[in-house]
Scaffold this motif. Structure first.
Motif, PDB file in Angstrom:
ATOM      1  N   ARG A 176       0.554  -1.588   0.106  1.00 45.71           N
ATOM      2  CA  ARG A 176      -0.122   0.085   0.006  1.00 45.71           C
ATOM      3  C   ARG A 176       0.345   1.002   0.257  1.00 45.71           C
ATOM      4  O   ARG A 176       0.716   2.425  -0.854  1.00 45.71           O
ATOM      5  CB  ARG A 176      -1.094  -0.121   1.695  1.00 45.71           C
ATOM      6  CG  ARG A 176      -2.425  -1.126   1.414  1.00 45.71           C
ATOM      7  CD  ARG A 176      -2.772  -1.243   2.051  1.00 45.71           C
ATOM      8  NE  ARG A 176      -3.789  -2.237   1.985  1.00 45.71           N
ATOM      9  CZ  ARG A 176      -3.858  -2.844   3.356  1.00 45.71           C
ATOM     10  NH1 ARG A 176      -2.540  -2.794   4.502  1.00 45.71           N
ATOM     11  NH2 ARG A 176      -3.996  -4.235   3.401  1.00 45.71           N
ATOM     12  N   ALA A 177       2.016   1.281   0.922  1.00 46.08           N
ATOM     13  CA  ALA A 177       3.410   2.255   1.051  1.00 46.08           C
ATOM     14  C   ALA A 177       3.503   2.966  -0.864  1.00 46.08           C
ATOM     15  O   ALA A 177       3.880   3.960  -0.750  1.00 46.08           O
ATOM     16  CB  ALA A 177       3.686   1.726   1.676  1.00 46.08           C
TER      17      ALA A 177
ATOM     18  N   ALA B 276       1.240   3.731  -2.732  1.00 50.12           N
ATOM     19  CA  ALA B 276       1.037   5.557  -2.372  1.00 50.12           C
ATOM     20  C   ALA B 276       1.915   6.022  -2.801  1.00 50.12           C
ATOM     21  O   ALA B 276       1.380   7.010  -3.601  1.00 50.12           O
ATOM     22  CB  ALA B 276       0.363   5.556  -1.367  1.00 50.12           C
TER      23      ALA B 276
ATOM     24  N   ALA C  88       1.782   6.484  -7.119  1.00 48.51           N
ATOM     25  CA  ALA C  88       0.963   7.064  -7.412  1.00 48.51           C
ATOM     26  C   ALA C  88       1.843   8.344  -7.445  1.00 48.51           C
ATOM     27  O   ALA C  88       1.071   9.360  -8.482  1.00 48.51           O
ATOM     28  CB  ALA C  88       0.176   6.706  -7.165  1.00 48.51           C
ATOM     29  N   ALA C  89       1.974   9.036  -5.746  1.00 46.62           N
ATOM     30  CA  ALA C  89       2.107  10.438  -5.981  1.00 46.62           C
ATOM     31  C   ALA C  89       3.048  10.963  -6.660  1.00 46.62           C
ATOM     32  O   ALA C  89       2.715  12.348  -6.975  1.00 46.62           O
ATOM     33  CB  ALA C  89       2.358  10.995  -4.474  1.00 46.62           C
TER      34      ALA C  89
ATOM     35  N   GLY D  46      -5.339  13.097  -5.100  1.00 43.23           N
ATOM     36  CA  GLY D  46      -5.068  12.350  -3.596  1.00 43.23           C
ATOM     37  C   GLY D  46      -6.134  11.682  -3.649  1.00 43.23           C
ATOM     38  O   GLY D  46      -6.336  10.166  -3.007  1.00 43.23           O
TER      39      GLY D  46
ATOM     40  N   ILE E 250      -5.659   8.361  -5.614  1.00 40.22           N
ATOM     41  CA  ILE E 250      -4.563   7.608  -4.757  1.00 40.22           C
ATOM     42  C   ILE E 250      -5.069   6.614  -3.819  1.00 40.22           C
ATOM     43  O   ILE E 250      -4.571   5.173  -4.004  1.00 40.22           O
ATOM     44  CB  ILE E 250      -3.798   8.201  -4.045  1.00 40.22           C
ATOM     45  CG1 ILE E 250      -2.208   9.144  -4.928  1.00 40.22           C
ATOM     46  CG2 ILE E 250      -2.783   7.505  -3.317  1.00 40.22           C
ATOM     47  CD1 ILE E 250      -1.452  10.145  -4.512  1.00 40.22           C
ATOM     48  N   GLU E 251      -6.369   7.243  -3.224  1.00 40.71           N
ATOM     49  CA  GLU E 251      -7.180   6.823  -2.601  1.00 40.71           C
ATOM     50  C   GLU E 251      -7.164   5.169  -3.012  1.00 40.71           C
ATOM     51  O   GLU E 251      -7.876   4.066  -2.394  1.00 40.71           O
ATOM     52  CB  GLU E 251      -7.560   6.930  -1.754  1.00 40.71           C
ATOM     53  CG  GLU E 251      -7.595   8.207  -0.168  1.00 40.71           C
ATOM     54  CD  GLU E 251      -8.262   8.745   0.266  1.00 40.71           C
ATOM     55  OE1 GLU E 251      -9.225   8.140   0.279  1.00 40.71           O
ATOM     56  OE2 GLU E 251      -7.969  10.008   0.852  1.00 40.71           O
TER      57      GLU E 251
ATOM     58  N   VAL F 230      -4.512   2.301  -4.183  1.00 39.80           N
ATOM     59  CA  VAL F 230      -4.338   1.716  -2.972  1.00 39.80           C
ATOM     60  C   VAL F 230      -5.577   0.896  -2.448  1.00 39.80           C
ATOM     61  O   VAL F 230      -5.078  -0.038  -2.630  1.00 39.80           O
ATOM     62  CB  VAL F 230      -4.284   3.140  -2.052  1.00 39.80           C
ATOM     63  CG1 VAL F 230      -3.759   2.034  -0.971  1.00 39.80           C
ATOM     64  CG2 VAL F 230      -2.679   3.402  -2.080  1.00 39.80           C
TER      65      VAL F 230
ATOM     66  N   SER G 224      -5.040  -2.904  -2.989  1.00 41.84           N
ATOM     67  CA  SER G 224      -5.002  -4.017  -1.431  1.00 41.84           C
ATOM     68  C   SER G 224      -6.130  -5.345  -2.021  1.00 41.84           C
ATOM     69  O   SER G 224      -5.614  -6.183  -1.218  1.00 41.84           O
ATOM     70  CB  SER G 224      -5.233  -3.248  -0.384  1.00 41.84           C
ATOM     71  OG  SER G 224      -5.407  -3.471   0.664  1.00 41.84           O
TER      72      SER G 224
ATOM     73  N   CYS H  72      -0.909   0.443 -13.410  1.00 44.59           N
ATOM     74  CA  CYS H  72      -0.518  -0.792 -12.255  1.00 44.59           C
ATOM     75  C   CYS H  72      -0.770  -1.665 -12.627  1.00 44.59           C
ATOM     76  O   CYS H  72      -1.642  -2.033 -12.962  1.00 44.59           O
ATOM     77  CB  CYS H  72      -1.067  -0.283 -10.608  1.00 44.59           C
ATOM     78  SG  CYS H  72      -0.364  -1.770  -9.588  1.00 44.59           S
TER      79      CYS H  72
END
Length: 127
Positions: free
Chosen positions: A22-23, A26, A29-30, A36, A39-40, A43, A47, A74
Motif C-alpha cells: 500500500r505504501a 501510494a 502514484a503521488a 489524492g 491515490i486512495e 491503493v 490492496s 499498475c
C-alpha cells in the motif's frame, strides 16, 4: 526495485507485506501526479488484488507501477488463474467475492491476461 524497463516494482509474499504494498503504490502514484482521492482508490484496488493473491494462490506476487501518457498503470502479477471480469457486486451479507467487483468499480480500466510470470491484472487510472 526498478525493473529493466524503468518500471518500479515490489514483491509480496505474506499478509505482513500488504502495508508495504500500500505504501509503495501510494508513494509511486503521488510521485507520478495522481490526485489524492485517486491515490486512495488505487491503493484500495491494489490492496484487494494483493489480498486475493495471498488468499487464493500458492505464492506471492509482484506489483508494478508506471506511467503512460495521461494515465497511471499498475500491474498485479501472481500465479493464480486468469480472473473473470464483469462480476456483479455480491449481496451485502455474502462472505466474500467483492475484491474484483470493487476493483472494477474504482478503476478507469481493468484487464486481465496470461503473461510469462503467471496472471496479470492491469488497472489504469487517468492522471
Amino acid at each position: 526495485m526498478i525493473d529493466h524497463d524503468g518500471t518500479d516494482s515490489l514483491g509480496y509474499h505474506a499478509p505482513g507485506d500488504l502495508a508495504d504494498v500500500r505504501a509503495f503504490v501510494a508513494a509511486r502514484a503521488a510521485a507520478m501526479g495522481l490526485p489524492g482521492r485517486r491515490i486512495e482508490l488505487l491503493v484500495l484496488a491494489v490492496s484487494e488484488l494483493a489480498t486475493n493473491t495471498l488468499q487464493h494462490t500458492g505464492g506471492g506476487g509482484v506489483v508494478r507501477v508506471f506511467a503512460q501518457p495521461g494515465q497511471l498503470v499498475c500491474d498485479v502479477v501472481d500465479q493464480g488463474p486468469l480472473r473473470q471480469l464483469g462480476r456483479s457486486m455480491p449481496a451485502a451479507d455474502a462472505v466474500g467475492g467483492r475484491g474484483l467487483a470493487i476493483v472494477e468499480r474504482v478503476c478507469d480500466e481493468v484487464e486481465t491476461s496470461a503473461v510469462a510470470e503467471g496472471t496479470r491484472v492491469r488497472i489504469r487510472l487517468r492522471l
